[in-house]
Design an enzyme around this catalytic site. Structure first.
Site, PDB file in Angstrom:
ATOM      1  N   LYS A   1       5.910   0.492   1.919  1.00 31.64           N
ATOM      2  CA  LYS A   1       5.393  -0.233   3.079  1.00 31.64           C
ATOM      3  C   LYS A   1       5.695  -1.717   2.884  1.00 31.64           C
ATOM      4  O   LYS A   1       5.543  -2.241   1.765  1.00 31.64           O
ATOM      5  CB  LYS A   1       3.884   0.009   3.163  1.00 31.64           C
ATOM      6  CG  LYS A   1       3.188  -0.591   4.377  1.00 31.64           C
ATOM      7  CD  LYS A   1       1.697  -0.234   4.330  1.00 31.64           C
ATOM      8  CE  LYS A   1       0.929  -0.660   5.557  1.00 31.64           C
ATOM      9  NZ  LYS A   1      -0.495  -0.231   5.487  1.00 31.64           N
TER      10      LYS A   1
ATOM     11  N   SER B   1      -2.009   1.980   9.620  1.00 35.34           N
ATOM     12  CA  SER B   1      -0.954   0.996   9.741  1.00 35.34           C
ATOM     13  C   SER B   1       0.331   1.367   9.022  1.00 35.34           C
ATOM     14  O   SER B   1       1.379   0.773   9.285  1.00 35.34           O
ATOM     15  CB  SER B   1      -1.448  -0.353   9.223  1.00 35.34           C
ATOM     16  OG  SER B   1      -1.759  -0.297   7.838  1.00 35.34           O
TER      17      SER B   1
ATOM     18  N   SER C   1      -5.377   3.628   6.614  1.00 35.70           N
ATOM     19  CA  SER C   1      -3.969   3.394   6.959  1.00 35.70           C
ATOM     20  C   SER C   1      -2.957   4.251   6.212  1.00 35.70           C
ATOM     21  O   SER C   1      -1.775   4.248   6.572  1.00 35.70           O
ATOM     22  CB  SER C   1      -3.625   1.910   6.770  1.00 35.70           C
ATOM     23  OG  SER C   1      -4.223   1.154   7.791  1.00 35.70           O
TER      24      SER C   1
END
Lengths: 84, 460
Positions: B83, B158, B182
């Site tokens: 990420k 997310s 997330s």
């Protein structure tokens, strides 16, 4: 402005401040924040919040004094709406 | 005639076996994943940075090491992504924000060092909801991420780009972050396994924070065993020690006698579900019961306050970190993320403390619930992947509308508050074939992984 003022006053101040800072779109979100803070202030675990400050200074600093008992939370029935 | 699967679709452990048996090379495996990136990444807005040349060099090095007899464990030569909140030396850490324009990480985050030492091949940095402040991966400077099974829908967030990448073979796993769900949210929305370890167990150093007291780092993967292999490496342990070798829990489950107890809370966690989620969750409980899992009902008395506890903590801790850039370059944020961070500036300190006290109450209640049980079971998400752009979704028996963000956080955020480890595993979709996740919460992460491994087998 201090947090000892009412929540309504605080959020009203926040709305005016957001407008002054050119962020009027923030005002609706402050309604959600107000709801969350209201819920926190009304929660049973905060019933004694700030109670230590009302304790006489002598006993507050007296090492021999027994500790303030931890409040036992009481169950609250669930609601059906999220407030975040 | 057996059809040989594309290596990009293998689990980590299957690929590791093939690499060890020299029926597959890391170079071929990495090329297969890079081909998927070439094919799908731009359309789905999955990646922000692709490190193809470096990945090819790492893969070639992994193959050389294997040929020379060096085996670094199950991640050796395995392509994965990060990420784009996680520092990878020599590449930007954008956090999906224009606020970070020009940033280049100087050193690797410690977890990246662990992954490199384990021989992992980093194929790139994935898209996310800007600064991890959202659940749909729509508010990002790099284009709204799209669900791999229905491009009109969000993959969740997310860590949305990470979930797309793992689901579509742009790497066999990804490392994400989880502040309110997330990792688990996009894993559930995309049909993956997502692990939020216990708080503090995996280093968050070198990771752009959202809320330091709620942030967790963990893997998105295709199986519990893969998540376990990644977890071992992320914590700096030797990934060569298989967590499930000679596991009596797993052996008992295989014989249909899982000796486990699960708590399935009813109120709050089941109040606001879409019909298909409820049906799928109930069916999963039945299958676990049939496999020998004892399921009991009990509730968390203060759980309904979780959203009110979570909100002031996450926005005020976020605002504290972002204060300098909110002041100097507020217009560089996406509008929704900017406003949520700005909201944090209006949380009185006394209310922040009230929220922290509530957090202690919730933590104690979850501990109590798990004192006599192996796990707590809930749906991961009350809804299936929502349409991109939707502000509300219909939920509950009466199909009334609730905000998408509140619904997506509802069932996962309690365990960021309490710090308990939690994992999402896919369960059978009920009707429209969009993935649905089962959240399993435990006391200790390694034990949780073993329990989840059993559940995964019983639900397969």
């Amino acid at each position: 402005m201090t947090a000892t003022r009412s929540l309504e006053d605080w959020i009203a101040f926040a709305r005016v401040d957001a407008e002054r800072r050119g962020l009027p779109e923030l005002k609706p979100l402050l309604g959600g924040l107000e709801a969350a803070l209201r819920e926190l202030r009304d929660a049973d675990w905060n019933d004694d919040f700030g109670a230590e400050a009302a304790t006489p200074a002598a006993s507050a600093t007296d090492d021999a004094s027994p500790p303030t008992p931890t409040p036992t939370p009481t169950p609250i029935p669930p609601t059906t709406r999220s407030r975040a | 005639m057996a059809i040989t699967p594309d290596p990009a679709d293998l689990t980590i452990l299957d690929a590791a076996r093939a690499l060890r048996e020299q029926t597959l090379t890391s170079v071929d495996l990495t090329e297969a994943c890079l081909a998927r990136i070439d094919r799908d990444a731009a359309r789905l807005h999955a990646f922000i940075t692709v490190t193809a040349d470096r990945a090819r060099a790492q893969a070639a090095e992994a193959d050389r090491e294997r040929r020379s007899g060096l085996d670094r464990g199950p991640l050796h030569g395995i392509p994965i992504s990060l990420k784009d909140l996680i520092d990878l030396a020599g590449t930007p850490t954008t956090a999906a924000s224009r606020v970070r324009d020009g940033h280049v990480a100087v050193i690797d985050a410690p977890i990246v060092t662990h992954l490199r030492e384990a021989g992992a091949v980093i194929v790139g940095k994935t898209n996310l909801h800007e600064f991890a402040m959202g659940t749909t991966t729509e508010d990002t400077a790099f284009g709204a991420a799209r669900h791999p099974l229905d491009e009109a829908r969000s993959p969740g967030g997310s860590s949305g780009g990470s979930a797309i990448a793992v689901r579509t073979g742009m790497g066999l796993a990804s490392i994400g972050t989880d502040t309110g769900g997330s990792i688990r949210i996009p894993s559930a929305a995309c049909g993956l396994v997502g692990l939020k370890p216990a708080f503090g167990e995996v280093s968050a150093e070198g990771v752009v924070p959202l809320s330091r007291s709620l942030d967790h780092v963990g893997p998105l993967a295709r199986s519990v065993a893969d998540a376990a292999a990644l977890f071992e490496v992320l914590t700096g342990r030797d990934g060569r020690t298989g967590l499930f070798a000679h596991d009596t829990l797993a052996m008992n489950a295989r014989s249909g006698h899982a000796d486990l107890t699960a708590v399935a809370p009813s109120s709050y966690f089941l109040d606001l579900l879409q019909t298909e989620v409820r049906a799928s969750f109930d069916a999963a409980l039945e299958r676990l019961r049939a496999g020998g899992v004892r399921i009991i009902q009990a509730d968390l008395p203060h759980i309904r306050h979780a959203p009110a506890i979570y909100l002031p903590i996450v926005v005020s801790e976020g605002a504290a970190w972002h204060a300098p850039t909110l002041d100097t370059m507020g217009d560089a944020y996406t509008p929704n993320v900017r406003l949520r961070l700005e909201m944090g500036r209006y949380v009185p300190a006394t209310d922040y403390i009230r929220a922290q006290r509530g957090r202690e109450i919730l933590r104690a209640e979850v501990d109590t619930l798990l004192a006599d049980a192996d796990m707590l079971l809930t749906p991961t998400l009350p809804i299936v992947a929502p349409p991109i752009g939707a502000a509300t979704v219909p939920v509950g028996p009466d199909n009334h509308d609730e905000p998408v963000r509140a619904m997506m956080l509802r069932l996962t955020q309690p365990f960021n508050l309490t710090g308990h480890p939690a994992i999402s595993i896919p369960i059978s979709p009920a009707s429209n074939n969009l993935p649905i996740g089962l959240q399993i919460v435990g006391r200790k992460t390694r034990r949780l992984l073993r329990v989840a491994h059993v559940c995964e087998q019983l639900l397969a």
